[in-house]
Design a protein around this motif. Structure first.
Motif, mmCIF file in Angstrom:
data_model
loop_
_atom_site.group_PDB
_atom_site.id
_atom_site.type_symbol
_atom_site.label_atom_id
_atom_site.label_comp_id
_atom_site.label_asym_id
_atom_site.label_seq_id
_atom_site.Cartn_x
_atom_site.Cartn_y
_atom_site.Cartn_z
ATOM 1 N N UNK A 1 -4.791 14.755 47.676
ATOM 2 C CA UNK A 1 -6.166 14.831 47.168
ATOM 3 C C UNK A 1 -6.494 13.673 46.233
ATOM 4 N N UNK A 2 -5.606 13.369 45.308
ATOM 5 C CA UNK A 2 -5.904 12.381 44.267
ATOM 6 C C UNK A 2 -5.817 10.947 44.767
ATOM 7 N N UNK A 3 -5.172 10.699 45.917
ATOM 8 C CA UNK A 3 -4.999 9.334 46.410
ATOM 9 C C UNK A 3 -6.328 8.611 46.605
ATOM 10 N N UNK A 4 -7.358 9.340 46.961
ATOM 11 C CA UNK A 4 -8.656 8.699 47.216
ATOM 12 C C UNK A 4 -9.304 8.149 45.951
ATOM 13 N N UNK A 5 -8.806 8.592 44.783
ATOM 14 C CA UNK A 5 -9.364 8.093 43.523
ATOM 15 C C UNK A 5 -8.580 6.903 42.961
ATOM 16 N N UNK B 1 -2.798 28.893 41.934
ATOM 17 C CA UNK B 1 -3.338 28.208 43.115
ATOM 18 C C UNK B 1 -3.639 26.745 42.790
ATOM 19 N N UNK B 2 -4.191 26.493 41.617
ATOM 20 C CA UNK B 2 -4.502 25.123 41.204
ATOM 21 C C UNK B 2 -3.235 24.262 41.166
ATOM 22 N N UNK B 3 -2.181 24.775 40.549
ATOM 23 C CA UNK B 3 -0.927 24.022 40.475
ATOM 24 C C UNK B 3 -0.383 23.749 41.868
ATOM 25 N N UNK B 4 -0.413 24.751 42.739
ATOM 26 C CA UNK B 4 0.146 24.595 44.081
ATOM 27 C C UNK B 4 -0.534 23.456 44.845
ATOM 28 N N UNK B 5 -1.849 23.372 44.728
ATOM 29 C CA UNK B 5 -2.583 22.398 45.528
ATOM 30 C C UNK B 5 -2.819 21.061 44.842
ATOM 31 N N UNK B 6 -2.915 21.032 43.512
ATOM 32 C CA UNK B 6 -3.414 19.820 42.866
ATOM 33 C C UNK B 6 -2.464 19.151 41.870
ATOM 34 N N UNK B 7 -1.371 19.811 41.490
ATOM 35 C CA UNK B 7 -0.476 19.190 40.515
ATOM 36 C C UNK B 7 0.788 18.677 41.189
ATOM 37 N N UNK C 1 11.882 6.819 45.767
ATOM 38 C CA UNK C 1 11.990 8.169 46.329
ATOM 39 C C UNK C 1 11.647 9.210 45.282
ATOM 40 N N UNK C 2 10.725 10.087 45.612
ATOM 41 C CA UNK C 2 10.308 11.144 44.696
ATOM 42 C C UNK C 2 10.207 12.443 45.482
ATOM 43 N N UNK C 3 10.682 13.538 44.874
ATOM 44 C CA UNK C 3 10.657 14.827 45.562
ATOM 45 C C UNK C 3 9.506 15.683 45.082
ATOM 46 N N UNK C 4 8.929 16.407 46.022
ATOM 47 C CA UNK C 4 7.903 17.412 45.704
ATOM 48 C C UNK C 4 6.764 16.849 44.885
ATOM 49 N N UNK C 5 6.210 15.713 45.344
ATOM 50 C CA UNK C 5 5.145 15.105 44.560
ATOM 51 C C UNK C 5 3.764 15.499 45.044
ATOM 52 N N UNK C 6 3.654 16.143 46.156
ATOM 53 C CA UNK C 6 2.327 16.526 46.617
ATOM 54 C C UNK C 6 2.418 17.798 47.423
ATOM 55 N N UNK C 7 1.266 18.351 47.668
ATOM 56 C CA UNK C 7 1.229 19.584 48.447
ATOM 57 C C UNK C 7 0.387 19.370 49.693
#
Length: 515
Positions: free
Chosen positions: A493-497, A467-473, A509-515
């Motif tokens: 999530x991490x953009x705010x930091x 679950x952690x990987x799916x949402x945060x990595x 262009x980057x694929x699958x960089x966020x959830x």
């Protein structure tokens, strides 16, 4: 939702160059640092299942084992002193990783690897000639110091030497060598268990000197990375080395990025304090969480307690050692899958698939053991039934070997900016070694207390990590190390930091960089 999109970062960074034979050779030699770690993981469980070793150093454990027919099988190896023999190495590695950070930054990755090899060599010699438990513990402490130094330097070295497009493949060679070390150790244990007297276990422990010599001699002849040279103001040598490992004279773009990163690094006096800053929050979290969760898969319960575990469920000494050889081979072979797929399909898909597969396998293994032993720990497992247990343990090991095993080292090593890279890597190593120490120390008493439920305990952690990987990595495949901050800027999530001024303007262009 997961998906690819455009990240504002400036001009697309594609560094010219190719994988040269020189860079490939340097990465392969450096990856041998994983041998010493792997050999020790594999060797300790084997010798602690040998009667000659137990009778000399842990006679009470041997006596309990001989009378196990009418007692609780789960508790036969529950000895604090025996657990300490296994776990003290990882506590020493935990401590040494902090010292290794400053050495890696000031003297370079190469010197750190050489030092780690020499310390490990001394520990192997002491263990091979040990005459009492104190000598065993001292030797294990020295082995741990060597492992800590090598685990700090090697992943960084590989990440910095490898071309961007195949960084994952070459970095995983460290984990590949860990699996080679484990497999070789299981083979050695199986062979030496047939030797009468003390010579068998002495050979098993003493032969750790062989990978130590390979690592020490090999690292001595390695070049330093361009990043490390620039960090220590050897700019001309760095430019020359960059040309040599990239196979082109067109290295200005990459060189300028390395110099810019180095200037930012040199402006920072306390990298550990800097790492606590808000803009490094994603890297700080990943440097702690990923290696911690890697150990909470329960993999090292299988790897360095494999013979003990198999004896617990009814195998004899020889059969338990052979079963450990089988799991070691599965571990080695499955790591190749990660090598072949990590730069093609990315990191996230391997993490997620591996997590699901490990969860299912752990639940099945716990259920199979619980069905026969129940909560009393008394019972008999027929041969065919035991084979099914080994099969599902191998399914678990395979999933780890192509996911959390190699990626637990790869992803942290490639996400850190140069200015905090050594500090963050030391936290990664220390978190890994701390949890390895904890699991090694508490596994026998946990098995005695949790019984077959221990496998459900680890399965629960595998659900959490998936679950952690799916949402945060985010996905890190194909991103230059010095441009990795852009990945966090785009994450939900991490953009705010991460502030806007940490990322250049433009697009990539980057694929699958966020959830």
């Amino acid at each position: 939702m997961a998906g690819g999109h455009v990240i504002p970062v400036g001009e697309t960074k594609i560094y010219p160059g190719r994988l040269t034979s020189y860079a490939l050779f340097a990465c392969m030699v450096a990856s041998f640092g994983g041998l010493i770690f792997g050999y020790d993981i594999g060797i300790s469980g084997g010798v602690t299942s040998m009667d000659t070793f137990l009778s000399k150093f842990f006679p009470k454990v041997l006596e309990k084992e001989k009378h196990v027919i009418d007692s609780n099988q789960y508790c036969q190896f529950n000895s604090v002193l025996l657990s300490t023999f296994t776990s003290v190495l990882y506590f020493a590695a935990f401590v040494s990783s902090f010292f290794a950070s400053s050495i890696t930054r000031r003297l370079g990755r190469k010197i750190t690897m050489v030092g780690g090899g020499l310390i490990f060599l001394l520990g192997a010699i002491i263990n091979g000639v040990a005459s009492n438990v104190l000598m065993l513990i001292v030797g294990r402490i020295l082995l741990g110091l060597g492992v800590g130094f090598s685990s700090q330097a090697v992943p960084l070295y590989l990440a910095e030497m490898a071309p961007m497009k195949i960084r994952g493949t070459l970095n995983i060679s460290f984990q590949m060598m860990i699996t080679v070390g484990i497999f070789v150790a299981h083979l050695v244990n199986y062979g030496t268990s047939n030797i009468n007297g003390d010579l068998g276990w002495r050979l098993s422990l003493g032969l750790a000197a062989v990978p130590a010599i390979i690592v020490t001699v090999g690292a001595f002849f390695l070049p330093n990375t361009p990043n490390s040279m620039i960090e220590r103001n050897q700019t001309d040598k760095a430019r020359t080395m960059l040309r040599e490992i990239r196979g082109t004279d067109d290295i200005d773009l990459e060189y300028e990025d390395l110099v810019a990163a180095s200037k930012q690094s040199q402006a920072i006096k306390d990298p550990f304090k800097t790492l606590l800053g808000r803009k490094y929050r994603p890297q700080l979290v990943m440097s702690i969480v990923i290696p911690s969760l890697q150990q909470l898969t329960g993999i090292n319960v299988v790897m360095f307690y494999a013979p003990v575990l198999f004896k617990t469920i009814g195998f004899g000494t020889q059969a338990s050692l052979m079963s450990a050889v089988i799991t070691g081979f599965v571990n080695l072979a499955s790591t190749f899958i990660s090598v072949l797929t990590v730069d093609r399909f990315g990191r996230r898909i391997l993490f997620l698939e591996g997590g699901v597969q490990m969860t299912i396998a752990q639940i099945i293994v716990g259920t199979l053991i619980g069905w026969k032993f129940g909560t009393t720990g008394m019972g008999y497992i027929p041969k065919t039934y035991a084979i099914f247990i080994v099969i599902f343990i191998c399914i678990f090991v395979a999933a780890f070997a192509w996911s959390w095993g190699p990626l637990g080292w790869l992803v942290p090593s490639e996400i850190y900016p140069l200015e905090v890279r050594s500090a963050a890597q030391s936290i990664t190593v220390s978190a890994n070694m701390f949890w390895t120490y904890v699991i090694a120390q508490i596994f026998p008493p946990m098995l005695c207390s949790f019984k077959f439920g221990l496998f459900y305990f680890f399965a629960a952690w595998e659900v959490i990590m998936t679950v952690f990987v799916y949402w945060f990595l985010p996905e890190t495949k194909g991103i230059p190390i010095e441009e990795m901050q852009t990945v966090w800027k785009s994450h939900w999530f991490w953009a705010k930091y991460v502030n806007d001024d940490n990322v250049d303007s433009g697009h990539v262009e980057i694929s699958n960089v966020s959830v």
